[in-house]
Enzyme design. Sequence first.
Site, PDB file in Angstrom:
ATOM      1  N   GLU A   1       0.867  -1.175   0.000  1.00 18.24           N
ATOM      2  CA  GLU A   1       0.000   0.000   0.000  1.00 18.24           C
ATOM      3  C   GLU A   1       0.903   1.224   0.000  1.00 18.24           C
ATOM      4  O   GLU A   1       1.956   1.236   0.664  1.00 18.24           O
ATOM      5  CB  GLU A   1      -0.908   0.001   1.229  1.00 18.24           C
ATOM      6  CG  GLU A   1      -1.748   1.262   1.394  1.00 18.24           C
ATOM      7  CD  GLU A   1      -2.634   1.210   2.632  1.00 18.24           C
ATOM      8  OE1 GLU A   1      -3.065   0.092   3.007  1.00 18.24           O
ATOM      9  OE2 GLU A   1      -2.864   2.268   3.230  1.00 18.24           O
TER      10      GLU A   1
ATOM     11  N   GLU B   1      -2.097  11.145   4.104  1.00 16.48           N
ATOM     12  CA  GLU B   1      -3.172  10.904   5.053  1.00 16.48           C
ATOM     13  C   GLU B   1      -3.196  12.041   6.059  1.00 16.48           C
ATOM     14  O   GLU B   1      -2.173  12.676   6.339  1.00 16.48           O
ATOM     15  CB  GLU B   1      -2.986   9.570   5.773  1.00 16.48           C
ATOM     16  CG  GLU B   1      -3.259   8.366   4.893  1.00 16.48           C
ATOM     17  CD  GLU B   1      -3.272   7.076   5.699  1.00 16.48           C
ATOM     18  OE1 GLU B   1      -4.375   6.584   6.002  1.00 16.48           O
ATOM     19  OE2 GLU B   1      -2.179   6.570   6.018  1.00 16.48           O
TER      20      GLU B   1
END
Length: 331
Positions: free
Chosen positions: A198, A203
């Site tokens: 990933e 974020e």
Amino acid sequence: MKRKAKVLLITSMATLALAGCSLPGKSSNGANGKIKVDDSAFRVANKSPDSYEDYGETRAADYYIKATGFEYDYDNLKYDLVWSDEFDYDGLPDETKWTYDVGKGTWGWGNNELQSYTNDSNAWVKDGHLTIELRKEESDGDDGKYTSARLKTKGLGDWLYGKFEVRAKLPKGKGTWPAIWMLPTDTKEYGSWPASGEIDIMEHVGYLQDVLHFNAHNKSFNGANGQNKGRSIPFKGVSEDYHVYSVEWLPDKIIFSVDGEETFTYDPHDYVDEVQMDQWPYDKPFHLLINIAYGGNWGGAAGIDDSCLPQQMEVDYVRVYQSEEISALAK
């Protein structure tokens, strides 16, 4: 040649804001006046498998050696635009470029998140940008109390290596958890999360308003096992202004940047002498995802604040570039 990232200097962590609906800059600090950024609690796409299939019986020995032996002239790489959405139309997101994850998802999308994702009412394009809206519904209904959208390019835009740029303005508020990230399109060879990897381009969690996070997850290094490899930096104005979040994904490293300034480089050779699939599953096609989650293991670590809702993430453009020189190395 090896290229090390230019590291952004962190002169003070006192500006990191523990934010609810307050404006950036207002903070609630600990006893020492500082907020500690927890690098151990990061997105978990789903449960980690106990093991994945060993191809040692059928693969040559050098199959296991990854991110090694690639020769390219980094300083003179030429990139060409191969895919983009400029959002120069009105209506739902372009169905030839985007599809959706929908529903509540198993275990709240693997993180005990509170939102359900829709494919028709929480994302739209107008006035030159994409809007993703997180909101509290008047009644729980079949889809849940909170709704949002999670767009992805899977099956419509899948790439191996390249530069990925997203210009966006983020939501704010305690409990919000927007992300711009990448997942593998096919996990059959290496296994399900985190074995196939990933890439978290960006974020953000609302209770740390003035902080951005960048991470690479894989079997050896991931938030679930506490061995995450990434970086958190202080950065103001993420909810007031647009910023360009990007990664440059090369055959042997991944470089994370904001507004063209490098923030973190995931180079597996920094952590192990001989890189294998457990540290570098990033030699298969990945696709892009953009979403706002609410609550959950990380987004809700400091609680939630419904008074902040609704909240929106606005995306000005998404652009993907590839280099013929780098792409040739994958053949």
